[in-house]
Design a protein around this motif. Structure first.
Motif, PDB file in Angstrom:
ATOM      1  N   CYS A 153       2.190 -11.210 -17.011  1.00  0.00           N
ATOM      2  CA  CYS A 153       2.586 -11.605 -15.650  1.00  0.00           C
ATOM      3  C   CYS A 153       1.417 -12.135 -14.832  1.00  0.00           C
ATOM      4  O   CYS A 153       1.404 -12.024 -13.602  1.00  0.00           O
ATOM      5  CB  CYS A 153       3.222 -10.408 -14.935  1.00  0.00           C
ATOM      6  N   GLU A 154       0.435 -12.702 -15.499  1.00  0.00           N
ATOM      7  CA  GLU A 154      -0.747 -13.167 -14.785  1.00  0.00           C
ATOM      8  C   GLU A 154      -0.417 -14.249 -13.765  1.00  0.00           C
ATOM      9  O   GLU A 154      -1.077 -14.365 -12.737  1.00  0.00           O
ATOM     10  CB  GLU A 154      -1.779 -13.692 -15.786  1.00  0.00           C
ATOM     11  N   SER A 155       0.625 -15.046 -14.034  1.00  0.00           N
ATOM     12  CA  SER A 155       0.964 -16.134 -13.114  1.00  0.00           C
ATOM     13  C   SER A 155       2.077 -15.747 -12.139  1.00  0.00           C
ATOM     14  O   SER A 155       2.551 -16.584 -11.383  1.00  0.00           O
ATOM     15  CB  SER A 155       1.403 -17.369 -13.912  1.00  0.00           C
ATOM     16  N   MET A 156       2.466 -14.488 -12.143  1.00  0.00           N
ATOM     17  CA  MET A 156       3.594 -14.067 -11.318  1.00  0.00           C
ATOM     18  C   MET A 156       3.239 -14.073  -9.839  1.00  0.00           C
ATOM     19  O   MET A 156       2.163 -13.664  -9.438  1.00  0.00           O
ATOM     20  CB  MET A 156       4.045 -12.655 -11.723  1.00  0.00           C
ATOM     21  N   ILE A 157       4.171 -14.546  -9.027  1.00  0.00           N
ATOM     22  CA  ILE A 157       4.055 -14.515  -7.575  1.00  0.00           C
ATOM     23  C   ILE A 157       5.101 -13.545  -7.062  1.00  0.00           C
ATOM     24  O   ILE A 157       6.275 -13.651  -7.419  1.00  0.00           O
ATOM     25  CB  ILE A 157       4.294 -15.910  -6.962  1.00  0.00           C
ATOM     26  N   GLY A 158       4.695 -12.602  -6.234  1.00  0.00           N
ATOM     27  CA  GLY A 158       5.650 -11.632  -5.712  1.00  0.00           C
ATOM     28  C   GLY A 158       5.901 -10.527  -6.712  1.00  0.00           C
ATOM     29  O   GLY A 158       5.013 -10.110  -7.447  1.00  0.00           O
ATOM     30  N   GLY A 159       7.162 -10.038  -6.760  1.00  0.00           N
ATOM     31  CA  GLY A 159       7.510  -8.970  -7.687  1.00  0.00           C
ATOM     32  C   GLY A 159       7.000  -7.611  -7.267  1.00  0.00           C
ATOM     33  O   GLY A 159       6.966  -6.680  -8.063  1.00  0.00           O
ATOM     34  N   GLU A 160       6.607  -7.471  -6.001  1.00  0.00           N
ATOM     35  CA  GLU A 160       6.091  -6.189  -5.543  1.00  0.00           C
ATOM     36  C   GLU A 160       7.203  -5.153  -5.396  1.00  0.00           C
ATOM     37  O   GLU A 160       8.391  -5.473  -5.395  1.00  0.00           O
ATOM     38  CB  GLU A 160       5.397  -6.333  -4.176  1.00  0.00           C
ATOM     39  N   THR A 161       6.791  -3.913  -5.251  1.00  0.00           N
ATOM     40  CA  THR A 161       7.686  -2.861  -4.784  1.00  0.00           C
ATOM     41  C   THR A 161       7.289  -2.558  -3.348  1.00  0.00           C
ATOM     42  O   THR A 161       6.121  -2.279  -3.056  1.00  0.00           O
ATOM     43  CB  THR A 161       7.565  -1.591  -5.639  1.00  0.00           C
ATOM     44  N   ALA A 162       8.266  -2.662  -2.451  1.00  0.00           N
ATOM     45  CA  ALA A 162       8.023  -2.344  -1.041  1.00  0.00           C
ATOM     46  C   ALA A 162       8.350  -0.879  -0.807  1.00  0.00           C
ATOM     47  O   ALA A 162       9.358  -0.368  -1.299  1.00  0.00           O
ATOM     48  CB  ALA A 162       8.883  -3.229  -0.154  1.00  0.00           C
ATOM     49  N   LEU A 163       7.498  -0.199  -0.054  1.00  0.00           N
ATOM     50  CA  LEU A 163       7.664   1.228   0.225  1.00  0.00           C
ATOM     51  C   LEU A 163       7.768   1.449   1.723  1.00  0.00           C
ATOM     52  O   LEU A 163       7.103   0.791   2.508  1.00  0.00           O
ATOM     53  CB  LEU A 163       6.458   2.005  -0.316  1.00  0.00           C
ATOM     54  N   LYS A 164       8.604   2.395   2.094  1.00  0.00           N
ATOM     55  CA  LYS A 164       8.765   2.707   3.506  1.00  0.00           C
ATOM     56  C   LYS A 164       8.021   4.007   3.805  1.00  0.00           C
ATOM     57  O   LYS A 164       8.276   5.040   3.197  1.00  0.00           O
ATOM     58  CB  LYS A 164      10.249   2.845   3.860  1.00  0.00           C
ATOM     59  N   THR A 165       7.097   3.951   4.756  1.00  0.00           N
ATOM     60  CA  THR A 165       6.313   5.124   5.113  1.00  0.00           C
ATOM     61  C   THR A 165       7.079   5.997   6.100  1.00  0.00           C
ATOM     62  O   THR A 165       8.139   5.623   6.602  1.00  0.00           O
ATOM     63  CB  THR A 165       4.979   4.717   5.743  1.00  0.00           C
ATOM     64  N   GLY A 166       6.508   7.160   6.393  1.00  0.00           N
ATOM     65  CA  GLY A 166       7.137   8.072   7.332  1.00  0.00           C
ATOM     66  C   GLY A 166       7.175   7.544   8.749  1.00  0.00           C
ATOM     67  O   GLY A 166       7.968   8.006   9.577  1.00  0.00           O
ATOM     68  N   THR A 167       6.333   6.539   9.034  1.00  0.00           N
ATOM     69  CA  THR A 167       6.316   5.941  10.368  1.00  0.00           C
ATOM     70  C   THR A 167       7.192   4.697  10.448  1.00  0.00           C
ATOM     71  O   THR A 167       7.260   4.046  11.497  1.00  0.00           O
ATOM     72  CB  THR A 167       4.878   5.555  10.758  1.00  0.00           C
ATOM     73  N   GLY A 168       7.839   4.351   9.329  1.00  0.00           N
ATOM     74  CA  GLY A 168       8.681   3.163   9.301  1.00  0.00           C
ATOM     75  C   GLY A 168       7.949   1.907   8.879  1.00  0.00           C
ATOM     76  O   GLY A 168       8.555   0.847   8.735  1.00  0.00           O
ATOM     77  N   GLY A 177       9.470   8.406  -7.196  1.00  0.00           N
ATOM     78  CA  GLY A 177      10.515   7.581  -6.603  1.00  0.00           C
ATOM     79  C   GLY A 177      11.747   8.314  -6.124  1.00  0.00           C
ATOM     80  O   GLY A 177      12.550   7.732  -5.392  1.00  0.00           O
ATOM     81  N   ARG A 178      11.923   9.552  -6.520  1.00  0.00           N
ATOM     82  CA  ARG A 178      13.093  10.303  -6.044  1.00  0.00           C
ATOM     83  C   ARG A 178      12.975  10.607  -4.560  1.00  0.00           C
ATOM     84  O   ARG A 178      13.990  10.790  -3.878  1.00  0.00           O
ATOM     85  CB  ARG A 178      13.221  11.618  -6.837  1.00  0.00           C
ATOM     86  N   TYR A 179      11.754  10.639  -4.058  1.00  0.00           N
ATOM     87  CA  TYR A 179      11.521  11.126  -2.701  1.00  0.00           C
ATOM     88  C   TYR A 179      10.939  10.072  -1.771  1.00  0.00           C
ATOM     89  O   TYR A 179      10.623  10.380  -0.623  1.00  0.00           O
ATOM     90  CB  TYR A 179      10.582  12.334  -2.753  1.00  0.00           C
ATOM     91  N   ILE A 180      10.773   8.845  -2.268  1.00  0.00           N
ATOM     92  CA  ILE A 180      10.178   7.782  -1.458  1.00  0.00           C
ATOM     93  C   ILE A 180      11.134   6.604  -1.406  1.00  0.00           C
ATOM     94  O   ILE A 180      11.555   6.090  -2.452  1.00  0.00           O
ATOM     95  CB  ILE A 180       8.820   7.333  -2.038  1.00  0.00           C
ATOM     96  N   GLU A 181      11.474   6.158  -0.216  1.00  0.00           N
ATOM     97  CA  GLU A 181      12.344   5.000  -0.068  1.00  0.00           C
ATOM     98  C   GLU A 181      11.588   3.740  -0.497  1.00  0.00           C
ATOM     99  O   GLU A 181      10.480   3.495  -0.042  1.00  0.00           O
ATOM    100  CB  GLU A 181      12.802   4.865   1.378  1.00  0.00           C
ATOM    101  N   HIS A 182      12.219   2.950  -1.343  1.00  0.00           N
ATOM    102  CA  HIS A 182      11.549   1.745  -1.834  1.00  0.00           C
ATOM    103  C   HIS A 182      12.584   0.707  -2.234  1.00  0.00           C
ATOM    104  O   HIS A 182      13.769   0.993  -2.374  1.00  0.00           O
ATOM    105  CB  HIS A 182      10.622   2.067  -3.007  1.00  0.00           C
ATOM    106  N   GLN A 183      12.122  -0.509  -2.418  1.00  0.00           N
ATOM    107  CA  GLN A 183      12.970  -1.597  -2.899  1.00  0.00           C
ATOM    108  C   GLN A 183      12.133  -2.531  -3.756  1.00  0.00           C
ATOM    109  O   GLN A 183      10.937  -2.712  -3.523  1.00  0.00           O
ATOM    110  CB  GLN A 183      13.630  -2.370  -1.753  1.00  0.00           C
ATOM    111  N   ALA A 184      12.769  -3.112  -4.759  1.00  0.00           N
ATOM    112  CA  ALA A 184      12.090  -4.053  -5.646  1.00  0.00           C
ATOM    113  C   ALA A 184      12.287  -5.466  -5.127  1.00  0.00           C
ATOM    114  O   ALA A 184      13.413  -5.876  -4.837  1.00  0.00           O
ATOM    115  CB  ALA A 184      12.646  -3.927  -7.062  1.00  0.00           C
ATOM    116  N   LEU A 185      11.197  -6.210  -4.998  1.00  0.00           N
ATOM    117  CA  LEU A 185      11.244  -7.582  -4.496  1.00  0.00           C
ATOM    118  C   LEU A 185      11.214  -8.580  -5.654  1.00  0.00           C
ATOM    119  O   LEU A 185      10.755  -8.263  -6.750  1.00  0.00           O
ATOM    120  CB  LEU A 185      10.067  -7.833  -3.554  1.00  0.00           C
TER     121      LEU A 185
END
Length: 386
Positions: A224-239, A257-265
Motif C-alpha cells: 500500500c505504498e501508493s495508497m492515499i487515505g484509508g485511515e481509521t478515524a477515532l473519536k476521543t472523549g472530547t469529541g 476496538g470494542r470500547y473506542i468509537e471509530h470508522q474506516a475511511l
C-alpha cells in the motif's frame, strides 16, 4: 485504530472488522472470483510457521492510551487504546498467508457478503490455512500482541482467526480516483482551503461504531505504498476526531476496538487492499468479556460460531465457579464465616454473564444472513437513548 493527544504527524490509517470494497454489487455471487491472483505455489516456501523465520518484530514507535484519547481510564480491559503501525511479519510470511487466503478452497467455502461489505473471508484458518492458524496460535505471536495491548490476550475463537477484508479496483478506477484527488488538491490550494481532508467529502465505509471483540490486530497483506487515505478515524472523549495511518505490508496495528468509537475511511491509489483482522479476548477469566455477535452473526456459519462462542464462554464460567468454590472451601477450613453479600454479588455477576450470552445467541431462523442492522452503530444507541 485510534488516538487523542497523539501528534497528527504520526496518525493516518487502519481497519477493523469492516472492509473497503469497490466491487460491483453484481459481483456478489457464489461464482465471483478475485481479480487478485495468489503467487504461484511453486514460488511460495513450504513448511510450518516458525517464529524465528517468520516474525520480524519491530516495536511500535508509540502506543496510545485511553487517557491519551480523553476516555475514562477504567474503560475496557486495558489502559491501551491503539498502537502505531509496527512491523510484525517477514515478506515470506505474508506470501504464505496470501497463498492460503487466496486459495480455491477458501474462496469456494468461506466467502461472505453483506450490505456493509461485499467480500469477506471468514472461518477458514483451522481447516484450510494451517500457516495462518499456527501464526496466531503461536506463543511468541501472542506474547507480542499481549505486550503491546497491555493485557494478556488469546485469540477470540478459531472462527475469528483471520477475518479477511478485500478491496479490489481496476487500474482505470485507481487512475481516475488519483486524478480526481490531485485535481481537488489543486482546487483547494487555489481557493485557500488546502489541508481540508479529502475523506470528509465522501461517506466512510462504515459509520461510527465499536467492534464485536475486545482487541483486534489488523495486518496488511498488500503493498500500500501508493495508497492515499484509508485511515481509521477515532473519536476521543472530547469529541475530537483523530486519524491513525494504516500499516504497510507485513505490518500491523492493534486497537481496543470494542470500547473506542471509530470508522474506516476510503482508500485511493491502489488496486488491491487485503487486510487480515484477528480478534482477541483476555486470557484471565475474571476480566470482563463484553464480546457481542451483532456484526458477525449475519456473515458466519452460525452453527460453528455459536458452538465456539458458547464453549469458550462456558469455559470462563466453569473457571469462575471453580475459583469461587475454592475460596468457599478455604474459608470453611479456616473457620471463617461465609460472606453472604460477596457470594450473592458473585452469583448476580454470573447471571448477567449468562443473560448476555443468551442475548447474543439469536435463533438461526431469526437471523437474516448478509444483513447487518444499525444496532452496532453508536448513533443508533444514542437515538434510542434520547
Amino acid at each position: 485504530m485510534d488516538n487523542s493527544s497523539v501528534s497528527s504527524s504520526v496518525l493516518n490509517n487502519s481497519d477493523s472488522n469492516t472492509s473497503d470494497v469497490s466491487i460491483p454489487v453484481a459481483a456478489m455471487t457464489s461464482h465471483w472470483k478475485p481479480i487478485i491472483e495468489a503467487i504461484p505455489s511453486h514460488e511460495v516456501a513450504t513448511g510450518d510457521f516458525n517464529p524465528t523465520e517468520h516474525i520480524q518484530y519491530e516495536p511500535p514507535a508509540r502506543v496510545h492510551t485511553m487517557k491519551d484519547l480523553s476516555l475514562p481510564e477504567n474503560t475496557g480491559i486495558s489502559p491501551v487504546a491503539v498502537s502505531e503501525p509496527f512491523r510484525l511479519f517477514t515478506t515470506e510470511a505474508v506470501h504464505r498467508m496470501r497463498a492460503e487466503v487466496l486459495s480455491k478452497d477458501v474462496w469456494d467455502n468461506c466467502k461472505y457478503s453483506s450490505n456493509l461489505a461485499q467480500c469477506q473471508l471468514r472461518g477458514f484458518a483451522a481447516q484450510y490455512a494451517p500457516f495462518v492458524y499456527d501464526t496466531w496460535k503461536n506463543p511468541e505471536t501472542l506474547s507480542i500482541i499481549s505486550k503491546i495491548a497491555g493485557v494478556e490476550l488469546i485469540t477470540e475463537m478459531d472462527f475469528e482467526i483471520a477475518h479477511i477484508n478485500i478491496s479490489v479496483k481496476s487500474e482505470q478506477q485507481k487512475t481516475e480516483e488519483v486524478a480526481a484527488f490531485v485535481e481537488k488538491q489543486a482546487f483547494d490550494e487555489d481557493e485557500g482551503i488546502a489541508g481540508c481532508p479529502w475523506e470528509d467529502d465522501h461517506k466512510p465505509i462504515v459509520d461510527w461504531h465499536t467492534d464485536s471483540y475486545p482487541f483486534v490486530c489488523v495486518t496488511m497483506l498488500s503493498n500500500c505504498e501508493s495508497m492515499i487515505g484509508g485511515e481509521t478515524a477515532l473519536k476521543t472523549g472530547t469529541g475530537e476526531i483523530v486519524k491513525v495511518r494504516g500499516p504497510q505490508m507485513g505490518c500491523a496495528v492493534i486497537l481496543q476496538g470494542r470500547y473506542i468509537e471509530h470508522q474506516a475511511l476510503r482508500a485511493l491509489g491502489t488496486t488491491e487492499r487485503i487486510t487480515m483482522v484477528t480478534s482477541f479476548r483476555p486470557r484471565c477469566p475474571n476480566l470482563p468479556d463484553d464480546t457481542v455477535l451483532t456484526t458477525v452473526r449475519p456473515i458466519s456459519n452460525l452453527s460453528e460460531l455459536y458452538s465456539q462462542y458458547s464453549e469458550y464462554r462456558l469455559d470462563i464460567l466453569e473457571e469462575r465457579v471453580r475459583n469461587q468454590l475454592r475460596v468457599l472451601r478455604e474459608n470453611k477450613r479456616g473457620g471463617k464465616k461465609i460472606n453472604v453479600k460477596a457470594l450473592k454479588g458473585f452469583m448476580r455477576e454470573q447471571e448477567r454473564f449468562l443473560a448476555h450470552m443468551n442475548k447474543e445467541m439469536v435463533e438461526e431462523e431469526l437471523v437474516t444472513m448478509g444483513s447487518i442492522d444499525d444496532s452496532h452503530l453508536i448513533n443508533h444507541h444514542n437515538d434510542h437513548e434520547a
